[in-house]
Design an enzyme around this catalytic site. Structure first.
Site, PDB file in Angstrom:
ATOM      1  N   ALA A 178       2.559   4.324  -0.677  1.00 20.62           N
ATOM      2  CA  ALA A 178       2.733   5.042  -1.730  1.00 20.62           C
ATOM      3  C   ALA A 178       2.225   6.528  -1.435  1.00 20.62           C
ATOM      4  O   ALA A 178       1.414   6.792  -0.794  1.00 20.62           O
ATOM      5  CB  ALA A 178       2.253   4.512  -2.903  1.00 20.62           C
ATOM      6  N   TYR A 221       0.553   9.980 -11.072  1.00 27.00           N
ATOM      7  CA  TYR A 221       0.133   9.245 -10.062  1.00 27.00           C
ATOM      8  C   TYR A 221      -0.425   7.632 -10.781  1.00 27.00           C
ATOM      9  O   TYR A 221       0.230   6.653 -10.293  1.00 27.00           O
ATOM     10  CB  TYR A 221      -0.968   9.633  -9.273  1.00 27.00           C
ATOM     11  CG  TYR A 221      -1.769   8.666  -8.509  1.00 27.00           C
ATOM     12  CD1 TYR A 221      -0.932   7.926  -7.262  1.00 27.00           C
ATOM     13  CD2 TYR A 221      -2.985   8.221  -8.426  1.00 27.00           C
ATOM     14  CE1 TYR A 221      -1.463   6.970  -6.462  1.00 27.00           C
ATOM     15  CE2 TYR A 221      -3.619   7.400  -7.663  1.00 27.00           C
ATOM     16  CZ  TYR A 221      -2.813   6.588  -6.858  1.00 27.00           C
ATOM     17  OH  TYR A 221      -3.501   5.609  -5.975  1.00 27.00           O
ATOM     18  N   PHE A 268       0.793  -1.285   0.248  1.00 26.16           N
ATOM     19  CA  PHE A 268       0.036   0.030  -0.002  1.00 26.16           C
ATOM     20  C   PHE A 268       0.955   1.216  -0.026  1.00 26.16           C
ATOM     21  O   PHE A 268       0.562   2.126  -0.563  1.00 26.16           O
ATOM     22  CB  PHE A 268      -0.847   0.115   1.363  1.00 26.16           C
ATOM     23  CG  PHE A 268      -1.966  -0.869   1.228  1.00 26.16           C
ATOM     24  CD1 PHE A 268      -3.032  -0.734   0.742  1.00 26.16           C
ATOM     25  CD2 PHE A 268      -1.689  -2.218   2.099  1.00 26.16           C
ATOM     26  CE1 PHE A 268      -4.182  -1.725   0.777  1.00 26.16           C
ATOM     27  CE2 PHE A 268      -2.585  -3.303   2.074  1.00 26.16           C
ATOM     28  CZ  PHE A 268      -4.026  -2.867   1.377  1.00 26.16           C
TER      29      PHE A 268
END
Ligand code: UDP
Length: 328
Positions: A77, A143, A75
């Site tokens: 990030a 992103y 997860f």
């Protein structure tokens, strides 16, 4: 026998809800976090914590050496679309670089399964129809691009090294643990639902609505809000499904709500108006992102908090109980 899982970013929003779900099921989660975004208060007492930065190859190697692991959930990030458009190279270097470093360490330490926290920001389809997992990839933000780079790396790690993987593309994670143990606390907060709730509570200035000229029913962006506890449940299921092959699931309720419709839901649940101002588009936003979650549903995924008002209600209850989130 309880299984042991490494959860990077386990002190963050979605990661902490998975850690709770693993614990509730009798499994053993180990949290790896550098607390740049996550909160110590989100890690339950008794859960082993590895305080480490995924940018540090020695620390990553030492963490993986504490196996054996049944799977690694990744997860940790940076996760803000808007920020990624101001500093795209940082997103690519940190998110993609850290992800690949972790995958490499998993291969060397013979981790059998890898579950990636991925995103709907991979997609940009015209219209507002549900998006299947095999839709064309066309990230509108750095992103989204950074997550796609990790998905690609996993494909090679699977093909060449046999690392099984699941890419779970979240649409809009929202809500809070229905038992009230955990909630959403980003600093700064940039997400629509917590900002709208705080605006309704008078704890923030009026909400800025980013863009009113999108080709949607009221001109504001349409998103598919999915409860964070339902997302956690999909991760548990993905680990089982990976026994049958690599997994790519789009995770949402298959129902889109515009920004204005979310504000109306917050007004219904809180009983207060949401002060707001209309503004220009935010860079990097796709017009409409609604999931087709068919493969996850076929595998037995059953979202329990699918109604928008239920999602808002859990977020509101947590915010009322924790006006300062996990504290200062
Ligand atoms: N949004 C908005 N005002 C805000 C924050 C978000 O209008 O203060 C909009 C944003 O442009 C997007 C939707 O709400 O269309 C959801 O944004 P969020 O940042 O919550 O999640 P994202 O879709 O970026 O993952």
């Amino acid at each position: 026998m309880p299984r042991r899982f490494l959860v990077t970013g386990g002190a963050g929003y979605v990661g902490s809800h998975l850690v709770a779900a693993l614990g509730d099921r009798g499994d053993t989660p180990v949290v790896l976090d550098n607390f740049s975004i996550g909160h110590r208060g989100a890690v339950p007492a008794g859960v082993q914590l590895i305080e480490a930065d995924l940018a540090d190859p020695v620390a990553v190697d030492a963490a993986l050496a504490q196996g054996p692991w049944d799977a690694v959930f990744h997860f940790a990030a940076l996760s803000q679309v808007g920020e990624s458009m101001r500093d795209p190279l940082r997103y690519l270097m940190e998110n993609a670089g850290n992800g690949m470093r972790l995958i490499d360490a998993c291969v060397r330490h013979r981790v059998p399964r890898f579950v990636l926290s991925s995103t709907a920001a991979l997609f940009n389809l015209p219209g507002d129809g549900p998006i299947p997992e095999n839709a064309p990839i066309d990230p509108q933000s750095a992103y989204g691009e950074s997550k796609w780079a990790i998905e690609r790396a996993l494909r090679w790690a699977s093909q060449v090294h046999g690392l099984r993987y699941a890419c779970l593309r979240y649409f809009n994670a929202a809500g809070a643990d229905p038992q009230g143990r955990l909630g959403e606390d980003h600093r700064p907060e940039t997400h629509l639902m917590p900002l709208a709730i705080d605006a309704a509570l008078g704890r923030r200035p009026p909400l800025t609505v980013f863009g009113t000229d999108y080709p949607t029913r009221d001109g504001t962006c349409v998103r598919d809000y999915i409860h964070v506890t339902d997302l956690a449940a999909a991760h548990l299921l993905a680990v089982e499904a990976m026994a049958r092959g690599d997994v790519r699931w789009n995770l949402g309720n298959g129902a889109g709500y515009s920004v204005m419709e979310v504000l109306q839901a917050v007004e219904r649940v809180t009983g207060r108006a949401v002060p707001h101002v209309l503004s220009d588009r935010r860079a990097g936003d796709a017009s409409s992102l609604v999931a087709s979650a068919e493969p996850a549903l076929r595998a037995g995924w059953q979202p329990r908090y699918a109604a928008l008002d239920d999602i808002v209600r859990t977020a509101f209850l947590w915010r009322q109980a924790h006006p300062n989130g996990y504290g200062s």
